[in-house]
Design a protein around this motif. Structure first.
Motif, PDB file in Angstrom:
ATOM      1  N   GLY A 131       0.814  -1.213   0.000  1.00 34.38           N
ATOM      2  CA  GLY A 131       0.000   0.000   0.000  1.00 34.38           C
ATOM      3  C   GLY A 131       0.844   1.257   0.000  1.00 34.38           C
ATOM      4  N   GLU A 132       1.933   1.240   0.776  1.00 33.34           N
ATOM      5  CA  GLU A 132       2.838   2.390   0.803  1.00 33.34           C
ATOM      6  C   GLU A 132       3.478   2.610  -0.558  1.00 33.34           C
ATOM      7  N   ARG A 133       3.834   1.530  -1.229  1.00 33.59           N
ATOM      8  CA  ARG A 133       4.431   1.669  -2.578  1.00 33.59           C
ATOM      9  C   ARG A 133       3.424   2.245  -3.562  1.00 33.59           C
ATOM     10  N   LEU A 134       2.172   1.796  -3.465  1.00 35.63           N
ATOM     11  CA  LEU A 134       1.139   2.341  -4.350  1.00 35.63           C
ATOM     12  C   LEU A 134       0.941   3.838  -4.085  1.00 35.63           C
ATOM     13  N   ALA A 135       0.916   4.224  -2.827  1.00 37.80           N
ATOM     14  CA  ALA A 135       0.754   5.644  -2.491  1.00 37.80           C
ATOM     15  C   ALA A 135       1.941   6.446  -3.003  1.00 37.80           C
ATOM     16  N   ARG A 136       3.126   5.904  -2.860  1.00 39.56           N
ATOM     17  CA  ARG A 136       4.340   6.591  -3.331  1.00 39.56           C
ATOM     18  C   ARG A 136       4.317   6.751  -4.853  1.00 39.56           C
ATOM     19  N   MET A 179      -0.761  12.509  -8.754  1.00 40.01           N
ATOM     20  CA  MET A 179      -2.175  12.218  -8.939  1.00 40.01           C
ATOM     21  C   MET A 179      -2.874  12.239  -7.580  1.00 40.01           C
ATOM     22  N   LYS A 180      -4.044  12.848  -7.538  1.00 39.13           N
ATOM     23  CA  LYS A 180      -4.824  12.848  -6.310  1.00 39.13           C
ATOM     24  C   LYS A 180      -5.440  11.470  -6.106  1.00 39.13           C
ATOM     25  N   GLN A 181      -5.645  11.115  -4.851  1.00 37.95           N
ATOM     26  CA  GLN A 181      -6.213   9.814  -4.531  1.00 37.95           C
ATOM     27  C   GLN A 181      -7.619   9.683  -5.112  1.00 37.95           C
ATOM     28  N   ALA A 182      -8.396  10.744  -5.057  1.00 33.77           N
ATOM     29  CA  ALA A 182      -9.759  10.710  -5.588  1.00 33.77           C
ATOM     30  C   ALA A 182      -9.746  10.492  -7.103  1.00 33.77           C
ATOM     31  N   ASP A 183      -8.805  11.112  -7.802  1.00 32.86           N
ATOM     32  CA  ASP A 183      -8.711  10.939  -9.257  1.00 32.86           C
ATOM     33  C   ASP A 183      -8.298   9.517  -9.619  1.00 32.86           C
ATOM     34  N   TYR A 217      -6.439  -0.383  -9.362  1.00 34.40           N
ATOM     35  CA  TYR A 217      -5.880   0.849  -8.805  1.00 34.40           C
ATOM     36  C   TYR A 217      -4.466   1.083  -9.342  1.00 34.40           C
ATOM     37  N   LEU A 218      -3.664   0.028  -9.388  1.00 32.10           N
ATOM     38  CA  LEU A 218      -2.313   0.138  -9.941  1.00 32.10           C
ATOM     39  C   LEU A 218      -2.370   0.563 -11.401  1.00 32.10           C
ATOM     40  N   ASP A 219      -3.275  -0.035 -12.161  1.00 34.27           N
ATOM     41  CA  ASP A 219      -3.396   0.294 -13.585  1.00 34.27           C
ATOM     42  C   ASP A 219      -3.904   1.727 -13.782  1.00 34.27           C
ATOM     43  N   ALA A 220      -4.727   2.206 -12.876  1.00 31.71           N
ATOM     44  CA  ALA A 220      -5.223   3.583 -12.979  1.00 31.71           C
ATOM     45  C   ALA A 220      -4.107   4.588 -12.727  1.00 31.71           C
ATOM     46  N   ILE A 221      -3.199   4.246 -11.835  1.00 30.93           N
ATOM     47  CA  ILE A 221      -2.094   5.148 -11.517  1.00 30.93           C
ATOM     48  C   ILE A 221      -1.024   5.096 -12.595  1.00 30.93           C
ATOM     49  N   ALA A 222      -0.651   3.889 -12.979  1.00 31.17           N
ATOM     50  CA  ALA A 222       0.416   3.697 -13.970  1.00 31.17           C
ATOM     51  C   ALA A 222      -0.023   2.612 -14.950  1.00 31.17           C
TER      52      ALA A 222
END
Length: 115
Positions: A23-28, A35-39, A69-74
């Motif tokens: 979870g910490e890695r995903l947040a980082r 990117m905002k968490q909501a976005d 969630y991972l795919d949405a971020i990267a």
């Protein structure tokens, strides 16, 4: 007999710690991508509360939610690239964090160091 995942994982602190680390890695990664968490949650099709729980390492979430969630971020990122921190945004973030500005010492500081 029905067993709750969170109860099973809290019985094994090593597994719980791994989820927290994930979870910490995903947040980082999300921060590195600015990117905002909501976005990120909106792009993943999950609630912001679920995104929060993912980043905190909640053991009661489905792996599909974490992958979305991972795919949405990267987009196109894998768990391996997340764990190895090989994403270019993470490399740039690490470089930004490692650079520190230095300043000249004041006359009083120089005098204090003079022995």
């Amino acid at each position: 007999m029905k067993v709750r995942q969170s109860v099973m994982l809290t019985a094994h602190p090593n597994l719980k710690q791994k989820l927290v680390h994930l979870g910490e890695r995903l947040a980082r990664l999300r921060h590195a991508r600015r990117m905002k968490q909501a976005d990120a949650a909106l792009r993943a099709g999950i609630s912001r509360n679920t995104a929060y729980r993912i980043e905190k390492g909640d053991p009661g979430l489905a792996i599909g939610q974490v992958l979305r969630y991972l795919d949405a971020i990267a987009p196109g990122a894998t768990f391996a690239s997340l764990i190895l921190e090989s994403d270019p945004a993470l490399i740039l973030l690490r470089a930004r964090e490692s650079t520190q500005r230095t300043r000249d010492l004041s006359a009083a500081e120089l005098k204090e160091l003079d022995f």
